[in-house]
Design a protein around this motif. Sequence first.
Motif, PDB file in Angstrom:
ATOM      1  N   UNK A   1     -11.868  12.577   1.831  1.00  0.00           N
ATOM      2  CA  UNK A   1     -11.785  12.041   0.157  1.00  0.00           C
ATOM      3  C   UNK A   1     -13.161  12.368  -0.577  1.00  0.00           C
TER       4      UNK A   1
ATOM      5  N   UNK B   1       0.995  -1.189  -0.142  1.00  0.00           N
ATOM      6  CA  UNK B   1      -0.098  -0.078  -0.021  1.00  0.00           C
ATOM      7  C   UNK B   1       0.708   1.303   0.089  1.00  0.00           C
ATOM      8  N   UNK B   2       2.144   1.010   0.657  1.00  0.00           N
ATOM      9  CA  UNK B   2       3.215   2.193   0.438  1.00  0.00           C
ATOM     10  C   UNK B   2       3.250   2.704  -0.983  1.00  0.00           C
TER      11      UNK B   2
ATOM     12  N   UNK C   1       3.423  25.325   2.003  1.00  0.00           N
ATOM     13  CA  UNK C   1       4.534  24.667   1.637  1.00  0.00           C
ATOM     14  C   UNK C   1       4.343  24.106  -0.088  1.00  0.00           C
ATOM     15  N   UNK C   2       3.311  23.658  -0.207  1.00  0.00           N
ATOM     16  CA  UNK C   2       2.824  23.112  -1.709  1.00  0.00           C
ATOM     17  C   UNK C   2       3.041  24.430  -2.641  1.00  0.00           C
TER      18      UNK C   2
ATOM     19  N   UNK D   1      -6.256  21.152   7.033  1.00  0.00           N
ATOM     20  CA  UNK D   1      -6.258  19.585   7.323  1.00  0.00           C
ATOM     21  C   UNK D   1      -7.584  19.139   7.209  1.00  0.00           C
ATOM     22  N   UNK D   2      -7.646  17.752   7.354  1.00  0.00           N
ATOM     23  CA  UNK D   2      -8.938  17.160   7.584  1.00  0.00           C
ATOM     24  C   UNK D   2      -9.784  17.269   6.133  1.00  0.00           C
TER      25      UNK D   2
ATOM     26  N   UNK E   1       0.902   9.473  -6.017  1.00  0.00           N
ATOM     27  CA  UNK E   1       1.600  10.826  -5.918  1.00  0.00           C
ATOM     28  C   UNK E   1       2.093  10.878  -7.228  1.00  0.00           C
TER      29      UNK E   1
ATOM     30  N   UNK F   1       0.682   4.344  -2.614  1.00  0.00           N
ATOM     31  CA  UNK F   1       0.592   5.811  -2.373  1.00  0.00           C
ATOM     32  C   UNK F   1       1.685   6.599  -3.183  1.00  0.00           C
ATOM     33  N   UNK F   2       2.713   5.929  -3.319  1.00  0.00           N
ATOM     34  CA  UNK F   2       4.031   6.692  -4.082  1.00  0.00           C
ATOM     35  C   UNK F   2       3.550   6.870  -5.363  1.00  0.00           C
TER      36      UNK F   2
ATOM     37  N   UNK G   1      -5.069  17.364   2.979  1.00  0.00           N
ATOM     38  CA  UNK G   1      -4.603  18.648   3.387  1.00  0.00           C
ATOM     39  C   UNK G   1      -4.042  19.637   2.278  1.00  0.00           C
TER      40      UNK G   1
ATOM     41  N   UNK H   1      -4.496  16.439  -5.841  1.00  0.00           N
ATOM     42  CA  UNK H   1      -3.187  16.751  -4.864  1.00  0.00           C
ATOM     43  C   UNK H   1      -4.015  16.842  -3.574  1.00  0.00           C
TER      44      UNK H   1
ATOM     45  N   UNK I   1      -1.108  23.100   2.507  1.00  0.00           N
ATOM     46  CA  UNK I   1      -0.521  24.279   3.035  1.00  0.00           C
ATOM     47  C   UNK I   1       0.146  25.086   2.126  1.00  0.00           C
TER      48      UNK I   1
ATOM     49  N   UNK J   1      -5.791  13.703  -2.269  1.00  0.00           N
ATOM     50  CA  UNK J   1      -4.911  12.634  -1.691  1.00  0.00           C
ATOM     51  C   UNK J   1      -4.215  12.923  -0.665  1.00  0.00           C
ATOM     52  N   UNK J   2      -3.669  13.860  -0.126  1.00  0.00           N
ATOM     53  CA  UNK J   2      -3.051  14.467   0.892  1.00  0.00           C
ATOM     54  C   UNK J   2      -4.108  14.542   2.179  1.00  0.00           C
TER      55      UNK J   2
END
Lengths: 324, 407
Positions: free
Chosen positions: A148, A30-31, A239-240, A144-145, A38, A34-35, A235, A229, A237, A232-233
């Motif tokens: 989906x 599953x990891x 920073x994106x 955040x929160x 992304x 997710x990559x 959240x 995006x 912020x 997916x995340x």
Amino acid sequence: MRETLFQGYQGVVLGVVGLLLFVAPPFLSSFLLTLLTQSLIYAILAMSLDIILGYTGLASLGHAAYLGLGAYSVGILSTKYGAGFWVALAAGVLLAVVVAAIFGLVALRATGVYFLMITLALGMVVWGLGHRWVSMTQGDNGISAIPRPKLPLPWSFAESIPFYYLALAGFLLAFFILRVIVRSPFGQTLVGIRESESRMRTLGYHVWLHKYIGFLIAGGIGGFAGVLWAYYNGFVSPADLQLATSVEILLMVALGGRGTLFGPALGASIIVLLKNLVSVYTHRWLLILGAVYIGTIVYAPEGIVGALRQWTQRASPAPLRAET
Amino acid sequence: MIPRVFIIGLMLVLFVSPAAAQGPIRLGFLTILTGALASPGKEMENGIRLFLEEHKNSLSGRPVELTVLDTGGTPAGTLTKARELVEQRKVHIIIGPLAAFEAYAIAPYVNAQRVPTISPSAAADDLTQRKATQFIVRATSNSSLPTQPFGTYAAKTLGIKRVATIADDFAFGHEVVAGFHKAFEDAGGQVVQKLWPKLGETDQGPYIGQLKKDIDAVFIGFAGVAALRFLKQLENSGLKGKIRVLANQTAVDEALLRSMGDEAIGVVSASHYSAALDTLANRKFASAYRKAYGTDPGYYSVGAYTAALFLKQALEKVGGKIEDTEGLLKALRGAAITDAPGGPIRLDKYGNPVHNIYINRVERKEGRLQNTVTHTIEGVSQFWNYPEAEFLKQPVYSREYPPCRFC
């Protein structure tokens, strides 16, 4: 002739890649999935930049702005007003197009380094808004929160596999839309502008308008990537929206091969995977990433796909330079 | 005969060492090892490594398997790394991350995945107030916790009347200043000016030049290196000694003090920790840390170390059964440690610490700068002396709240 020959190869490659992407999920952890999700989202973003960078020849350093606009539309609409997927999607893409329409008026007065500087500044304006307009964006803590998307389908997008297919569908949609555009007379005109703006003008093309429309398309698709995006995340912020993100998108396009559409998508997935897998083994992963960039610039200035294309063309007895 | 002996032997092995049969405790640690926050991130890692070394890599009889991942200092990166810890490494518990925006980014995820998470550093107020989540507890004070009693102390005990504030322009700076602002004015003081240099500003000179002339003190709220430059430039401008300097915890953190000179002497700050704190537990911790890394421990290293103490106590309560998520979470939320390096610490019902706040003054002792504890305010909670319900009804502290009435 050679062009069609290569496109024959390209068709096969695309088909195989598409099929692999489609059947991959059950075989991946599953990891990794997710990559891959992304990567697909970043691929959309990189392809959208390719329209202005690769096909029109305008390097933009503000493309993260559209990612941010799409993402913030989702964040604000879905957490404050409970908006559903389609509303958020339409709003995100529309907002990105509208802002691109305004930015385009300012940025397209210039070319080259000046275009780069203006887009950088405009990108920072959007970043500043995200950072400062706290009542709307919650400042640098971000929103955040974000739930989906819920669609009238039998599966839940909160699970990673269904969401992967949503991202895949978005990627394929964006890919085909962009592919149709770059192969159309309009897309060919963009390439013409890249090669010689003055010649195109002499031939009677409205150069500015073509560039402007290209800029809008790039913004809109970038906003679309932003929508995915944010979902997916969960959240978004400031920073994106940072300059670092814009630079990263630029590098994805350069690494994969600008003006190839498939190249930027490849570049995006390579960078996402490298970043996340290499950093597991060493804290010096930025060095490795840097080495990859330098290696590309020195040994394959046209990017990976560009280099492959040259290689296949060189293999056949014909002039090196295709007429694009 | 032989099979029976064999079976008895087997049973003995199984019953005598249940812990060994359970396998290791998988502990995930999220920190920042690249970029602007790499140096505090490394200190955080030092804190956890020291703890595990002291406990010989074993808690409640089970070996601990530590995975340290670098988030790169971005929220998206942090979420990806949290996913890796949970889905790939199958960790039982996470300690981390460093920055507030990173904690907000992973909060919904760790909640959905039911992974208990101890924040050793991320200080955002709302993480344990209006947006408190079940699976996150905090081992360090939130941004405004130390500055609220500090505001009261500055007005009542230090007798300061008029203050200008200057802080990094991001959520942490806003919250630090707002906590001081509210308590200071409620105790009779006046905040007459608020300045916000952008995070990472290299020249504080223009802001020092803007300071009003009729202030008694300036309150600084810096997360890192900005404090170095500010104090140096304040000295160069000739204002040192004319106005007092009050500071938040991270502005005179031990990690920064070692790069500061005499310009820092006399700065008064409020903190949940000081490396110079003279208790048995802290003498032991600080000297072990100095021995291992050659420097004084500070905010980030003590945060990670205390987080590990929480984990240790909770594990003891559930008999080492870290797989019992419900029980572990309950034990974590009920944690109360009497001899943490920073003194007694327990958690309130939102998962935020209630602990001592120390009023420190920077002094030079044994050739190096240290935070000498001059006063202790015991058992401070995130609500200070305000009624909880009323406190939660006001908006979260920000650049705009509380409004500056005397500016």
